[in-house]
Design an enzyme around this catalytic site. Structure first.
Site, PDB file in Angstrom:
ATOM      1  N   LYS A   1       0.846  -1.212   0.000  1.00 33.85           N
ATOM      2  CA  LYS A   1       0.000   0.000   0.000  1.00 33.85           C
ATOM      3  C   LYS A   1       0.871   1.249   0.000  1.00 33.85           C
ATOM      4  O   LYS A   1       0.620   2.189  -0.750  1.00 33.85           O
ATOM      5  CB  LYS A   1      -0.902   0.023   1.240  1.00 33.85           C
ATOM      6  CG  LYS A   1      -2.129  -0.870   1.115  1.00 33.85           C
ATOM      7  CD  LYS A   1      -2.831  -1.013   2.457  1.00 33.85           C
ATOM      8  CE  LYS A   1      -3.905  -2.081   2.378  1.00 33.85           C
ATOM      9  NZ  LYS A   1      -4.329  -2.599   3.668  1.00 33.85           N
TER      10      LYS A   1
ATOM     11  N   GLN B   1      -5.113  -1.360   9.649  1.00 36.27           N
ATOM     12  CA  GLN B   1      -5.033  -2.708   9.083  1.00 36.27           C
ATOM     13  C   GLN B   1      -5.681  -3.737  10.012  1.00 36.27           C
ATOM     14  O   GLN B   1      -5.393  -3.772  11.207  1.00 36.27           O
ATOM     15  CB  GLN B   1      -3.556  -3.060   8.824  1.00 36.27           C
ATOM     16  CG  GLN B   1      -3.328  -4.380   8.139  1.00 36.27           C
ATOM     17  CD  GLN B   1      -3.765  -4.405   6.672  1.00 36.27           C
ATOM     18  OE1 GLN B   1      -3.827  -3.387   6.011  1.00 36.27           O
ATOM     19  NE2 GLN B   1      -4.081  -5.582   6.182  1.00 36.27           N
TER      20      GLN B   1
ATOM     21  N   ASP C   1     -11.553   2.896   3.998  1.00 38.12           N
ATOM     22  CA  ASP C   1     -11.985   1.496   3.939  1.00 38.12           C
ATOM     23  C   ASP C   1     -13.507   1.393   3.815  1.00 38.12           C
ATOM     24  O   ASP C   1     -14.033   0.342   3.441  1.00 38.12           O
ATOM     25  CB  ASP C   1     -11.598   0.779   5.243  1.00 38.12           C
ATOM     26  CG  ASP C   1     -10.345  -0.069   5.109  1.00 38.12           C
ATOM     27  OD1 ASP C   1     -10.100  -0.596   4.009  1.00 38.12           O
ATOM     28  OD2 ASP C   1      -9.630  -0.193   6.111  1.00 38.12           O
TER      29      ASP C   1
HETATM   30  N1  GUN Z   1      -6.929  -6.592   6.025  1.00 41.65           N
HETATM   31  C1  GUN Z   1      -7.051  -7.280   4.857  1.00 41.65           C
HETATM   32  N2  GUN Z   1      -7.672  -6.520   3.935  1.00 41.65           N
HETATM   33  C2  GUN Z   1      -7.950  -5.336   4.521  1.00 41.65           C
HETATM   34  C3  GUN Z   1      -8.572  -4.136   4.064  1.00 41.65           C
HETATM   35  O1  GUN Z   1      -9.030  -4.017   2.918  1.00 41.65           O
HETATM   36  N3  GUN Z   1      -8.663  -3.134   4.984  1.00 41.65           N
HETATM   37  C4  GUN Z   1      -8.179  -3.257   6.244  1.00 41.65           C
HETATM   38  N4  GUN Z   1      -8.322  -2.212   7.060  1.00 41.65           N
HETATM   39  N5  GUN Z   1      -7.597  -4.348   6.697  1.00 41.65           N
HETATM   40  C5  GUN Z   1      -7.483  -5.383   5.824  1.00 41.65           C
END
Ligand code: GUN
Length: 296
Positions: free
Chosen positions: A54, A98, A121
């Site tokens: 990311k 996350q 998100d």
């Molecule tokens: N963990 C795995 N995929 C995601 C996501 O799209 N967002 C977040 N916040 N955590 C994740």
């Protein structure tokens, strides 16, 4: 019939290029650089890989990336204090905590402490409610990416039968809301669905998001249907492992009109949509027009 393969890698690259061009316009015309803060608590290896990826892609599109890595024993108060700081930082337009968080932390409380306008998100309860009532919201990235691919392939989705397999808050439920917003007739299936095969059989659009390797065989698919496979499952392959989706790719590809592969389908779209959401959040925060084609 042999299905058209929907190339998520190429599609995601086009989305990132659009984001990059919007970011450069924000910088040149308004002196604003969109910023994305990612918070990682603990050392979950898969999460570390996601977060690194990311960060890299955020800087590649010209945005500011802020990474906050906290120890696994970080307290709830410390984490909430960090989120509060990011909520009040004008250089941060998007915040992602996350998941999964370590067991001693309350994920719902943490997610709902993020400013909904920065919740890239789309997990905050306010954004869930806004999406459910058809109002402008931040939309979860994987369903948003899936919707973009469906619109690109099918044009209008109006009146189509859509079946979503899986009822998670992250994919299944928001996906169903988005399809409803595009005037599909939507059915959500799950582990207690009585005759899954029969329901899937009538779908023009199948979105599989259950996390069960190769659960949907081609014999369930209506000829010509569009199949979006959200599953990413690691299965044994001799000495090694390989990635497979929730759909049996070869048999589904013989019947479907179009299908997303695993890997290289929905997966790459998730981060691309996170970047899209960050630029959208930045535009909204500054009362500027939103980028076209990057929102629901
Ligand atoms: N963990 C795995 N995929 C995601 C996501 O799209 N967002 C977040 N916040 N955590 C994740």
């Amino acid at each position: 019939m042999t299905a058209q393969i929907i190339d998520g890698k190429a599609f995601a690259a086009r989305v990132r290029a659009k984001v990059a061009s919007h970011v450069s316009r924000l910088k040149d015309d308004h002196g604003i650089t969109p910023g994305l803060a990612v918070v990682l608590v603990g050392e979950d290896p898969a999460s570390q890989v996601y977060v690194r990826s990311k960060g890299k892609m955020t800087t590649e599109v010209g945005m500011e990336s802020f990474e906050h890595r906290l120890d696994a024993d970080t307290s709830q108060e410390e984490l909430l204090a960090l989120v509060d700081r990011l909520n009040n930082d004008p250089t941060v337009h998007g915040i992602l905590v996350q998941l999964p968080l370590p067991d001693h932390l309350n994920s719902e409380l943490v997610i709902n402490s993020i400013d909904p306008a920065k919740d890239v998100d789309g997990f905050h309860i306010s954004n869930v409610g806004l999406l459910g009532t058809g109002q402008k919201s931040m939309v979860p990235c994987t369903p948003l990416g899936s919707l973009m691919m469906l619109r690109d392939h099918l044009g209008s989705l109006s009146g189509l039968e859509a079946v979503v397999i899986g009822r998670s808050n992250i994919v299944g439920k928001p996906m169903a809301q988005l399809l409803l917003g595009d005037s599909c007739t939507v059915t959500i299936c799950h582990s207690r669905t009585k005759d899954l095969q029969e329901v899937v059989r009538r779908a023009d659009i199948v979105v599989a998001a259950v996390g069960r390797p190769e659960m949907v065989p081609g014999s369930w698919i209506k000829p010509g249907a569009t199949v979006i496979d959200v599953g990413i499952n690691r299965v044994p392959n001799g000495e090694k492992t390989r990635l497979v989706g929730d759909c049996e790719f070869d048999s589904c590809a013989e019947v479907a009109g179009a299908i997303t592969p695993v890997p290289g389908g929905v997966g790459p779209m998730t981060i691309a949509c996170l970047l899209a959401n960050t630029v959208t959040a930045c535009c909204r925060a500054n009362d500027l027009p939103e980028p076209e084609g990057l929102t629901a």
